[in-house]
Design a protein around this motif. Structure first.
Motif, PDB file in Angstrom:
ATOM      1  N   TRP A 187       3.365   6.068  -6.965  1.00 12.29           N
ATOM      2  CA  TRP A 187       2.553   6.987  -6.174  1.00 12.29           C
ATOM      3  C   TRP A 187       3.192   7.328  -4.840  1.00 12.29           C
ATOM      4  CZ3 TRP A 187      -3.131   4.758  -6.287  1.00 12.29           C
ATOM      5  CH2 TRP A 187      -3.591   4.740  -7.614  1.00 12.29           C
ATOM      6  N   GLN A 188       2.925   8.546  -4.396  1.00 15.69           N
ATOM      7  CA  GLN A 188       3.190   8.931  -3.008  1.00 15.69           C
ATOM      8  C   GLN A 188       1.914   8.614  -2.243  1.00 15.69           C
ATOM      9  OE1 GLN A 188       6.286  10.440  -2.021  1.00 15.69           O
ATOM     10  NE2 GLN A 188       5.544   9.844   0.005  1.00 15.69           N
ATOM     11  N   ARG A 189       1.906   7.489  -1.559  1.00 15.55           N
ATOM     12  CA  ARG A 189       0.668   7.040  -0.915  1.00 15.55           C
ATOM     13  C   ARG A 189       0.485   7.709   0.443  1.00 15.55           C
ATOM     14  NH1 ARG A 189       2.278   3.429   3.023  1.00 15.55           N
ATOM     15  NH2 ARG A 189       4.299   2.421   2.681  1.00 15.55           N
ATOM     16  N   PRO A 190      -0.775   7.895   0.848  1.00 13.34           N
ATOM     17  CA  PRO A 190      -1.022   8.416   2.192  1.00 13.34           C
ATOM     18  C   PRO A 190      -0.536   7.413   3.241  1.00 13.34           C
ATOM     19  CG  PRO A 190      -3.066   7.691   1.159  1.00 13.34           C
ATOM     20  CD  PRO A 190      -2.017   7.647   0.095  1.00 13.34           C
ATOM     21  N   ASP A 191      -0.131   7.907   4.393  1.00  8.37           N
ATOM     22  CA  ASP A 191       0.445   7.044   5.429  1.00  8.37           C
ATOM     23  C   ASP A 191      -0.513   5.959   5.904  1.00  8.37           C
ATOM     24  OD1 ASP A 191       2.847   8.403   5.366  1.00  8.37           O
ATOM     25  OD2 ASP A 191       2.321   9.768   6.995  1.00  8.37           O
ATOM     26  N   TRP A 192      -1.812   6.218   5.836  1.00 11.31           N
ATOM     27  CA  TRP A 192      -2.776   5.216   6.316  1.00 11.31           C
ATOM     28  C   TRP A 192      -2.911   4.024   5.385  1.00 11.31           C
ATOM     29  CZ3 TRP A 192      -6.652   4.038   2.982  1.00 11.31           C
ATOM     30  CH2 TRP A 192      -6.996   4.986   2.026  1.00 11.31           C
ATOM     31  N   LEU A 193      -2.476   4.185   4.119  1.00  9.31           N
ATOM     32  CA  LEU A 193      -2.611   3.108   3.132  1.00  9.31           C
ATOM     33  C   LEU A 193      -1.358   2.238   3.169  1.00  9.31           C
ATOM     34  CD1 LEU A 193      -4.348   1.912   0.874  1.00  9.31           C
ATOM     35  CD2 LEU A 193      -3.218   3.476  -0.725  1.00  9.31           C
ATOM     36  N   ARG A 194      -1.511   1.018   3.632  1.00 13.08           N
ATOM     37  CA  ARG A 194      -0.369   0.143   3.836  1.00 13.08           C
ATOM     38  C   ARG A 194      -0.579  -1.209   3.159  1.00 13.08           C
ATOM     39  NH1 ARG A 194       0.385   1.491  10.318  1.00 13.08           N
ATOM     40  NH2 ARG A 194       0.822   3.737  10.032  1.00 13.08           N
ATOM     41  N   ARG A 195       0.497  -1.956   3.069  1.00 12.36           N
ATOM     42  CA  ARG A 195       0.468  -3.261   2.410  1.00 12.36           C
ATOM     43  C   ARG A 195      -0.675  -4.117   2.956  1.00 12.36           C
ATOM     44  NH1 ARG A 195       5.227  -7.856   2.929  1.00 12.36           N
ATOM     45  NH2 ARG A 195       4.046  -9.557   1.942  1.00 12.36           N
ATOM     46  N   GLY A 196      -1.413  -4.719   2.029  1.00 13.35           N
ATOM     47  CA  GLY A 196      -2.552  -5.541   2.393  1.00 13.35           C
ATOM     48  C   GLY A 196      -3.846  -4.761   2.472  1.00 13.35           C
ATOM     49  N   GLY A 197      -3.763  -3.447   2.276  1.00 16.38           N
ATOM     50  CA  GLY A 197      -4.947  -2.616   2.438  1.00 16.38           C
ATOM     51  C   GLY A 197      -5.561  -2.115   1.157  1.00 16.38           C
ATOM     52  N   LEU A 198      -5.123  -2.629  -0.005  1.00 13.67           N
ATOM     53  CA  LEU A 198      -5.665  -2.169  -1.284  1.00 13.67           C
ATOM     54  C   LEU A 198      -5.760  -3.356  -2.229  1.00 13.67           C
ATOM     55  CD1 LEU A 198      -6.540   0.452  -2.790  1.00 13.67           C
ATOM     56  CD2 LEU A 198      -4.218   0.555  -3.709  1.00 13.67           C
ATOM     57  N   SER A 199      -6.954  -3.606  -2.751  1.00 13.26           N
ATOM     58  CA  SER A 199      -7.142  -4.759  -3.628  1.00 13.26           C
ATOM     59  C   SER A 199      -6.283  -4.639  -4.891  1.00 13.26           C
ATOM     60  CB  SER A 199      -8.616  -4.906  -4.010  1.00 13.26           C
ATOM     61  OG  SER A 199      -9.081  -3.804  -4.763  1.00 13.26           O
ATOM     62  N   TYR A 200      -5.863  -5.786  -5.402  1.00  7.90           N
ATOM     63  CA  TYR A 200      -4.995  -5.912  -6.580  1.00  7.90           C
ATOM     64  C   TYR A 200      -3.546  -5.483  -6.319  1.00  7.90           C
ATOM     65  CZ  TYR A 200      -9.091  -6.786  -9.533  1.00  7.90           C
ATOM     66  OH  TYR A 200     -10.230  -7.305 -10.086  1.00  7.90           O
ATOM     67  N   HIS A 201      -3.233  -5.142  -5.076  1.00 10.05           N
ATOM     68  CA  HIS A 201      -1.886  -4.651  -4.770  1.00 10.05           C
ATOM     69  C   HIS A 201      -1.244  -5.463  -3.642  1.00 10.05           C
ATOM     70  CE1 HIS A 201      -3.485  -1.250  -7.045  1.00 10.05           C
ATOM     71  NE2 HIS A 201      -2.251  -0.843  -7.206  1.00 10.05           N
ATOM     72  N   ASP A 202      -1.373  -6.772  -3.716  1.00  8.08           N
ATOM     73  CA  ASP A 202      -0.872  -7.633  -2.654  1.00  8.08           C
ATOM     74  C   ASP A 202       0.633  -7.896  -2.729  1.00  8.08           C
ATOM     75  OD1 ASP A 202      -3.406  -7.847  -1.577  1.00  8.08           O
ATOM     76  OD2 ASP A 202      -3.889  -9.679  -2.683  1.00  8.08           O
ATOM     77  N   ARG A 203       1.222  -7.769  -3.916  1.00  5.12           N
ATOM     78  CA  ARG A 203       2.641  -8.100  -4.057  1.00  5.12           C
ATOM     79  C   ARG A 203       3.509  -7.211  -3.173  1.00  5.12           C
ATOM     80  NH1 ARG A 203       3.909  -7.823 -10.248  1.00  5.12           N
ATOM     81  NH2 ARG A 203       5.471  -6.432  -9.368  1.00  5.12           N
ATOM     82  N   PRO A 204       4.388  -7.804  -2.375  1.00  2.26           N
ATOM     83  CA  PRO A 204       5.210  -7.014  -1.439  1.00  2.26           C
ATOM     84  C   PRO A 204       6.073  -5.960  -2.115  1.00  2.26           C
ATOM     85  CG  PRO A 204       5.320  -9.361  -0.894  1.00  2.26           C
ATOM     86  CD  PRO A 204       4.612  -9.262  -2.215  1.00  2.26           C
ATOM     87  N   ASP A 205       6.561  -6.250  -3.342  1.00  3.41           N
ATOM     88  CA  ASP A 205       7.468  -5.305  -3.988  1.00  3.41           C
ATOM     89  C   ASP A 205       6.765  -4.031  -4.455  1.00  3.41           C
ATOM     90  OD1 ASP A 205       6.120  -6.912  -5.928  1.00  3.41           O
ATOM     91  OD2 ASP A 205       7.574  -6.311  -7.449  1.00  3.41           O
ATOM     92  N   ARG A 206       5.450  -4.004  -4.413  1.00  4.16           N
ATOM     93  CA  ARG A 206       4.722  -2.781  -4.784  1.00  4.16           C
ATOM     94  C   ARG A 206       4.788  -1.740  -3.669  1.00  4.16           C
ATOM     95  NH1 ARG A 206       2.426  -3.009  -9.442  1.00  4.16           N
ATOM     96  NH2 ARG A 206       1.815  -4.981 -10.410  1.00  4.16           N
ATOM     97  N   TRP A 207       5.007  -2.194  -2.443  1.00  6.57           N
ATOM     98  CA  TRP A 207       5.012  -1.302  -1.280  1.00  6.57           C
ATOM     99  C   TRP A 207       6.452  -0.949  -0.959  1.00  6.57           C
ATOM    100  CZ3 TRP A 207       0.206   0.208   0.246  1.00  6.57           C
ATOM    101  CH2 TRP A 207      -0.858  -0.526  -0.307  1.00  6.57           C
ATOM    102  N   MET A 208       6.833   0.268  -1.314  1.00  9.81           N
ATOM    103  CA  MET A 208       8.225   0.671  -1.289  1.00  9.81           C
ATOM    104  C   MET A 208       8.516   1.628  -0.132  1.00  9.81           C
ATOM    105  SD  MET A 208       8.357   1.303  -5.417  1.00  9.81           S
ATOM    106  CE  MET A 208      10.138   1.546  -5.499  1.00  9.81           C
ATOM    107  N   ARG A 209       9.797   1.831   0.126  1.00  9.38           N
ATOM    108  CA  ARG A 209      10.201   2.767   1.169  1.00  9.38           C
ATOM    109  C   ARG A 209       9.777   4.187   0.811  1.00  9.38           C
ATOM    110  NH1 ARG A 209      16.437   0.863   2.554  1.00  9.38           N
ATOM    111  NH2 ARG A 209      15.918  -1.231   3.370  1.00  9.38           N
ATOM    112  N   GLY A 210       9.705   5.028   1.846  1.00  8.30           N
ATOM    113  CA  GLY A 210       9.335   6.413   1.608  1.00  8.30           C
ATOM    114  C   GLY A 210       7.872   6.610   1.309  1.00  8.30           C
ATOM    115  N   SER A 211       7.014   5.688   1.799  1.00  9.79           N
ATOM    116  CA  SER A 211       5.566   5.785   1.569  1.00  9.79           C
ATOM    117  C   SER A 211       5.230   5.854   0.088  1.00  9.79           C
ATOM    118  CB  SER A 211       4.974   7.009   2.294  1.00  9.79           C
ATOM    119  OG  SER A 211       5.116   6.875   3.681  1.00  9.79           O
TER     120      SER A 211
END
Length: 241
Positions: free
Chosen positions: A182-206
């Motif tokens: 996904w191209q996530r909105p800038d306000w949605l960041r690591r730790g801010g979405l349930s079931y998505h805690d793994r660091p490798d899910r949050w990638m560069r380029g938003s």
């Protein structure tokens, strides 16, 4: 305040393929149903689309789980139960929060599967069905009102509509990417979405690699302005004629 990214409709496991985009409009195909339904794909005018998306496994006469149900008065009725409902309760989702419904879709021409937002629900009422279903929900044949799905079956109801256009503003998947990227909105960041805690899910380029399974992903936005502005833009885009 919470925003719930709620996965609904056909996909590779439920139904067999993506829901279609027809004449520029996304048509979310309800998943197949068992006995707790009075609604067929044909009754919703989706018989041919269900047949095509399921490669002939489903057709006009097959029952479907018509949920979420978008009514002519501009409201949405949505049922949830079991582990998914428990997750919503634990995340504190309630009155005033908003479900943003997304699913797997594909253009008729390109057949490129991707995730996109197709509707929303502002929660104005929560109805626990263990005490019995209201008559009006039975009258509209909502599947959760026709038959209890589990002991914690709940109806969520409020303002809600579906998109008239498959605009780029409602697309979650990055261009030419796999559906889960996904191209996530800038306000949605690591730790801010349930079931998505793994660091490798949050990638560069938003970018966010969304989980493959699960229905309800909750973002607690508190009192922040940016996510509220994003949400109102999404709702405005859904309501655009």
């Amino acid at each position: 305040m919470k925003i719930v990214f709620s996965r609904k409709g056909f996909d590779s496991s439920a139904g067999g393929g993506p829901s279609p985009i027809v004449d520029g409009r996304p048509l979310s195909l309800p998943i197949p149903a068992g006995t707790a339904s009075r609604t067929t794909y044909g009754g919703l005018g989706l018989g041919d689309h269900a047949s095509l998306a399921s490669k002939g496994k489903l057709g006009a006469d097959d029952l479907c789980h018509h949920d979420p149900m978008f009514c002519d008065d501009g409201t949405c009725v949505f049922g949830q139960h079991s582990a998914a409902q428990t997750h919503l309760e634990r995340q504190g989702v309630g009155l005033g929060d908003v479900f943003v419904f997304f699913g797997l879709f594909a253009e008729e021409e390109t057949r490129e599967p991707h995730h996109r937002i197709f509707g929303y629900l502002r929660v104005e009422e929560m109805i626990a069905l263990k005490g019995g279903a209201p008559v009006d929900l039975v009258d509209i044949a909502h599947p959760h009102a026709l038959e209890m799905h589990s002991s914690n079956d709940v109806i969520w109801r409020g303002e809600g509509r579906t998109a008239n256009r498959a605009s780029d503003a409602l697309r979650l998947t990055v261009p030419k990417g796999p559906p889960s990227l996904w191209q996530r909105p800038d306000w949605l960041r690591r730790g801010g979405l349930s079931y998505h805690d793994r660091p490798d899910r949050w990638m560069r380029g938003s970018r966010l690699r969304s989980v493959a399974r699960g229905q309800e992903f909750v973002a607690d936005i508190g009192r922040r302005t940016a996510p509220r502005e994003w949400l109102e833009q999404i709702i405005a885009e859904i309501n655009r004629s």
